[in-house]
Design an enzyme around this catalytic site. Structure first.
Site, PDB file in Angstrom:
ATOM      1  N   GLY A 172     -15.107  11.028 -14.739  1.00 18.43           N
ATOM      2  CA  GLY A 172     -15.488   9.720 -15.274  1.00 18.43           C
ATOM      3  C   GLY A 172     -14.472   8.635 -14.946  1.00 18.43           C
ATOM      4  N   ILE A 188     -11.984   4.497  -9.468  1.00 17.57           N
ATOM      5  CA  ILE A 188     -10.993   4.187  -8.431  1.00 17.57           C
ATOM      6  C   ILE A 188     -11.352   2.850  -7.790  1.00 17.57           C
ATOM      7  CG2 ILE A 188     -12.304   5.672  -6.782  1.00 17.57           C
ATOM      8  CD1 ILE A 188      -9.658   6.120  -5.265  1.00 17.57           C
ATOM      9  N   PRO A 189     -10.378   1.950  -7.603  1.00 15.21           N
ATOM     10  CA  PRO A 189     -10.670   0.688  -6.920  1.00 15.21           C
ATOM     11  C   PRO A 189     -11.230   0.946  -5.511  1.00 15.21           C
ATOM     12  CG  PRO A 189      -8.522   0.585  -7.992  1.00 15.21           C
ATOM     13  CD  PRO A 189      -8.992   2.015  -8.102  1.00 15.21           C
ATOM     14  N   ALA A 190     -12.223   0.180  -5.120  1.00 17.68           N
ATOM     15  CA  ALA A 190     -12.966   0.436  -3.868  1.00 17.68           C
ATOM     16  C   ALA A 190     -12.195   0.085  -2.607  1.00 17.68           C
ATOM     17  CB  ALA A 190     -14.289  -0.316  -3.911  1.00 17.68           C
ATOM     18  N   LYS A 200       0.533  12.833  -1.171  1.00 15.19           N
ATOM     19  CA  LYS A 200       0.032  13.952  -0.367  1.00 15.19           C
ATOM     20  C   LYS A 200       1.108  15.021  -0.156  1.00 15.19           C
ATOM     21  CE  LYS A 200      -2.575  10.518   2.268  1.00 15.19           C
ATOM     22  NZ  LYS A 200      -1.666   9.383   2.490  1.00 15.19           N
ATOM     23  N   TYR A 254       5.726   9.915   4.542  1.00 16.42           N
ATOM     24  CA  TYR A 254       5.986   8.532   4.968  1.00 16.42           C
ATOM     25  C   TYR A 254       7.434   8.128   4.666  1.00 16.42           C
ATOM     26  CZ  TYR A 254       0.834   8.389   5.099  1.00 16.42           C
ATOM     27  OH  TYR A 254      -0.493   8.661   5.339  1.00 16.42           O
ATOM     28  N   ASP A 277      -2.024   4.136  -1.420  1.00 14.26           N
ATOM     29  CA  ASP A 277      -2.084   5.422  -0.708  1.00 14.26           C
ATOM     30  C   ASP A 277      -0.694   5.804  -0.195  1.00 14.26           C
ATOM     31  OD1 ASP A 277      -3.901   7.527   0.673  1.00 14.26           O
ATOM     32  OD2 ASP A 277      -2.604   6.815   2.284  1.00 14.26           O
TER      33      ASP A 277
HETATM   34  N1  LIG Z   1      -4.356  11.126   5.658  1.00 14.07           N
HETATM   35  C1  LIG Z   1      -3.879  10.908   6.869  1.00 14.07           C
HETATM   36  O1  LIG Z   1      -3.658  11.834   7.663  1.00 14.07           O
HETATM   37  C2  LIG Z   1      -3.610   9.495   7.305  1.00 14.07           C
HETATM   38  C3  LIG Z   1      -3.471   9.218   8.672  1.00 14.07           C
HETATM   39  C4  LIG Z   1      -3.230   7.888   9.059  1.00 14.07           C
HETATM   40  C5  LIG Z   1      -3.152   6.895   8.085  1.00 14.07           C
HETATM   41  N2  LIG Z   1      -3.274   7.189   6.751  1.00 14.07           N
HETATM   42  C6  LIG Z   1      -3.213   6.144   5.695  1.00 14.07           C
HETATM   43  O2  LIG Z   1      -4.114   5.100   6.066  1.00 14.07           O
HETATM   44  C7  LIG Z   1      -3.430   3.845   6.056  1.00 14.07           C
HETATM   45  C8  LIG Z   1      -4.074   2.881   7.029  1.00 14.07           C
HETATM   46  O3  LIG Z   1      -4.018   3.356   8.361  1.00 14.07           O
HETATM   47  P1  LIG Z   1      -3.090   2.648   9.439  1.00 14.07           P
HETATM   48  O4  LIG Z   1      -1.979   1.955   8.734  1.00 14.07           O
HETATM   49  O5  LIG Z   1      -2.735   3.652  10.465  1.00 14.07           O
HETATM   50  O6  LIG Z   1      -4.070   1.654  10.179  1.00 14.07           O
HETATM   51  P2  LIG Z   1      -4.956   0.351   9.788  1.00 14.07           P
HETATM   52  O7  LIG Z   1      -4.902   0.097   8.334  1.00 14.07           O
HETATM   53  O8  LIG Z   1      -6.257   0.575  10.453  1.00 14.07           O
HETATM   54  O9  LIG Z   1      -4.192  -0.774  10.595  1.00 14.07           O
HETATM   55  C9  LIG Z   1      -2.999  -1.329  10.140  1.00 14.07           C
HETATM   56  C10 LIG Z   1      -2.575  -2.426  11.076  1.00 14.07           C
HETATM   57  O10 LIG Z   1      -3.559  -3.467  11.095  1.00 14.07           O
HETATM   58  C11 LIG Z   1      -2.957  -4.743  10.964  1.00 14.07           C
HETATM   59  N3  LIG Z   1      -3.802  -5.538  10.030  1.00 14.07           N
HETATM   60  C12 LIG Z   1      -3.987  -5.325   8.701  1.00 14.07           C
HETATM   61  N4  LIG Z   1      -4.834  -6.229   8.194  1.00 14.07           N
HETATM   62  C13 LIG Z   1      -5.188  -7.049   9.210  1.00 14.07           C
HETATM   63  C14 LIG Z   1      -6.039  -8.179   9.310  1.00 14.07           C
HETATM   64  N5  LIG Z   1      -6.705  -8.654   8.252  1.00 14.07           N
HETATM   65  N6  LIG Z   1      -6.144  -8.790  10.517  1.00 14.07           N
HETATM   66  C15 LIG Z   1      -5.497  -8.323  11.602  1.00 14.07           C
HETATM   67  N7  LIG Z   1      -4.679  -7.235  11.574  1.00 14.07           N
HETATM   68  C16 LIG Z   1      -4.527  -6.611  10.390  1.00 14.07           C
HETATM   69  C17 LIG Z   1      -1.595  -4.491  10.352  1.00 14.07           C
HETATM   70  O11 LIG Z   1      -0.654  -5.370  10.918  1.00 14.07           O
HETATM   71  P3  LIG Z   1       0.060  -6.537  10.044  1.00 14.07           P
HETATM   72  O12 LIG Z   1       1.158  -5.868   9.290  1.00 14.07           O
HETATM   73  O13 LIG Z   1       0.534  -7.455  11.097  1.00 14.07           O
HETATM   74  O14 LIG Z   1      -1.010  -7.116   9.154  1.00 14.07           O
HETATM   75  C18 LIG Z   1      -1.265  -3.045  10.690  1.00 14.07           C
HETATM   76  O15 LIG Z   1      -0.399  -2.937  11.790  1.00 14.07           O
HETATM   77  C19 LIG Z   1      -1.993   4.252   6.385  1.00 14.07           C
HETATM   78  O16 LIG Z   1      -1.074   3.227   6.098  1.00 14.07           O
HETATM   79  C20 LIG Z   1      -1.840   5.490   5.540  1.00 14.07           C
HETATM   80  O17 LIG Z   1      -1.599   5.151   4.182  1.00 14.07           O
HETATM   81  C21 LIG Z   1      -3.536   8.482   6.363  1.00 14.07           C
END
Ligand SMILES: NC(=O)c1ccc[n+]([C@@H]2O[C@H](COP(=O)([O-])OP(=O)(O)OC[C@H]3O[C@@H](n4cnc5c(N)ncnc54)[C@H](OP(=O)(O)O)[C@@H]3O)[C@@H](O)[C@H]2O)c1
Length: 333
Positions: free
Chosen positions: A12, A15-17, A79, A54, A49
Site C-alpha cells: 500500500g 512511490i513518486p513517479a 542496491k 556509486y 536512486d
Molecule cells: N540498476 C542499474 O544497473 C543502473 C545502471 C545505470 C544507471 N542506473 C541509475 O539510473 C540513473 C540514470 O541513468 P544515467 O545517469 O546513466 O543516464 P540518464 O539519466 O539517461 O542521462 C543522464 C545525463 O543526461 C543529461 N541530462 C539530464 N537531464 C537533461 C535534460 N533535461 N536535457 C538534456 N540533458 C539532460 C545529464 O547531464 P547534465 O548533468 O548536464 O544535465 C546526464 O549526463 C543513474 O544515475 C543511476 O542512478 C542504474
C-alpha cells in the site's frame, strides 16, 4: 509541484513517479552529486536512486539528513553490489548503506546484478574477472533469502531486482517467499523492451527505468559504435517540437506513459526542474505514444561486458535472448 505517485499492491506504499539518479560515472564527483541531490530535493524530488557501488552514499546521506523533510516523505533506494552476494554478506552490505545514508530503513533494496561478478573500477571493456560466473539460480536464491530477511528485520520496506531477464525473473518468482516489488532495468525510447516490460507489469512488478535519456555521459566502456541517441531520434525530436520542450522531456513522458518510473540524473538545476515538470504536466497523447514505438531500435547501452565469465561468447550471453540461461556444466552444482 504535485508529483504523481504509483501504489505498491503488496504494502500500500506510494512511490513518486520520477526519481533522481546518482551514478556519477567518471565525471561527476561525490560532492557534486550530493549537491545535485540537494537541488533535486529543493525542487520537489522525493525519490532518490542510490547504490553502494556509486561510492557517494556518505555524501548523499549528509544531504538527506540536513534537508528539512520528514523521512516518510522520502523514497530511498539502494542496491547490493555484486561483491556482496551470498550468505552472511547481504545484511552487512545493507547495514553499511543504511549507515552511510544515515537512515534507519530503506524504502527499496535491489540486487544490482543477478550474479556476483565484479570488476576493478575503470577496467577495460574486454577484461574478464577470474572469478566471474554465469547466473546460477541456487546461488541467487541464497542471496534472495537474505534479501527477504531484511524485510523481516524491518531494515527495508521493499525488495527488488535489477538487470534481470524474463528467464531469470520467472525462476525467482517460482521460488521466492517475498516477491520483488520492483525491477530496475534499462528503458528508453530507443530500447523499449516491450515484451519483457509487459511481463514485468503483468506480474505486478513496477519497472524502474535507468538511462531514461539514453545516458549521454555514460562511461567509455558502455559506448559502442552504432548506439542510438534517444534525444536526437527524429520521432522524439518532432514530438518535442509539438510540446515545446527538450527531447529529454519526451523520453521521460514516454516512460510515464508506459508505466515506468524514470530516474534521470542531472547536475544542472534547469534540467532537474524540466525533468520533474515533464512528469507533472502535459502528458503524451495515445497517438504520440503509438508513434514513439517507431523509435525502438533495440539499442541496449549498458551491455555489461565486464561481467562476462571465461566461457561466455559475448555480452548477449548476459541477457538470455533466446529465453534460456547459459550455464556451462562446470558451474552446475
Ligand atoms: N540498476 C542499474 O544497473 C543502473 C545502471 C545505470 C544507471 N542506473 C541509475 O539510473 C540513473 C540514470 O541513468 P544515467 O545517469 O546513466 O543516464 P540518464 O539519466 O539517461 O542521462 C543522464 C545525463 O543526461 C543529461 N541530462 C539530464 N537531464 C537533461 C535534460 N533535461 N536535457 C538534456 N540533458 C539532460 C545529464 O547531464 P547534465 O548533468 O548536464 O544535465 C546526464 O549526463 C543513474 O544515475 C543511476 O542512478 C542504474
Amino acid at each position: 509541484m504535485d508529483v504523481p505517485t504509483m501504489s505498491i499492491k503488496a504494502t500500500g506504499a506510494k512511490i513518486p513517479a520520477i526519481g533522481v539518479g546518482t551514478f556519477g560515472s567518471d565525471h561527476v564527483s561525490n560532492e557534486e552529486m550530493a549537491q545535485s541531490v540537494h537541488t533535486a530535493l529543493r525542487l520537489g524530488y522525493r525519490n532518490i536512486d542510490c547504490a553502494s557501488v556509486y561510492g557517494n552514499e556518505k555524501e548523499i546521506g549528509k544531504v538527506l539528513n540536513d534537508f528539512p523533510v520528514n523521512r516518510e516523505e522520502l523514497w530511498i533506494t539502494s542496491k547490493l553490489w555484486n561483491d556482496m552476494h551470498g550468505k552472511g554478506k547481504v545484511l552487512a552490505s545493507c547495514r553499511q548503506s543504511l549507515k552511510d545514508l544515515g537512515l534507519e530503513y530503506l524504502d527499496l533494496y535491489l540486487v544490482h546484478w543477478p550474479f556476483p561478478n565484479f570488476h576493478p573500477p575503470k577496467c577495460d571493456v574486454t577484461s574478464r574477472s577470474e572469478n566471474a560466473r554465469p547466473y546460477i539460480h541456487e546461488e541467487f536464491m541464497e542471496t534472495w533469502r537474505e534479501m527477504e530477511e531484511l524485510v523481516d528485520l524491518g531494515l527495508v520496506r521493499h525488495i527488488g531486482t535489477s538487470n534481470m531477464t524474463k528467464a531469470k525473473l520467472t525462476l525467482l518468482l517460482q521460488d521466492c517467499r517475498i516477491r520483488p516489488s520492483f525491477q530496475e532495468m534499462e528503458l528508453h525510447p530507443c530500447f523499449q523492451q516491450q515484451e519483457f516490460l509487459s511481463y514485468v507489469k503483468g506480474e505486478g512488478i513496477i519497472p524502474i527505468g535507468f538511462c531514461p535519456l539514453g545516458s549521454p555521459n555514460r562511461p567509455e566502456r558502455d559506448m559502442t559504435e552504432g548506439d542510438a541517441v534517444d534525444m536526437e531520434h527524429p520521432i522524439v525530436v518532432e514530438i518535442a517540437k509539438a510540446h515545446h520542450c527538450h527531447p529529454a522531456n519526451i523520453c521521460l513522458k514516454w516512460a510515464q506513459a508506459n508505466g515506468i518510473i524514470p530516474i534521470p540524473q542531472s547536475t544542472k538545476e534547469k534540467n532537474l526542474l524540466s525533468n520533474l515538470e515533464s512528469i507533472c504536466s502535459d502528458p503524451l497523447s495515445n497517438e504520440e505514444v503509438e508513434r514513439l514505438k517507431g523509435a525502438d531500435c533495440n539499442s541496449r547501452l549498458v551491455k555489461g561486458q565486464v561481467f562476462l565469465w571465461k566461457e561466455a561468447k559475448d555480452w548477449t550471453d548476459l541477457w538470455d535472448l533466446d529465453g534460456t540461461i547459459p550455464c556451462p556444466e562446470s558451474y552446475k552444482q
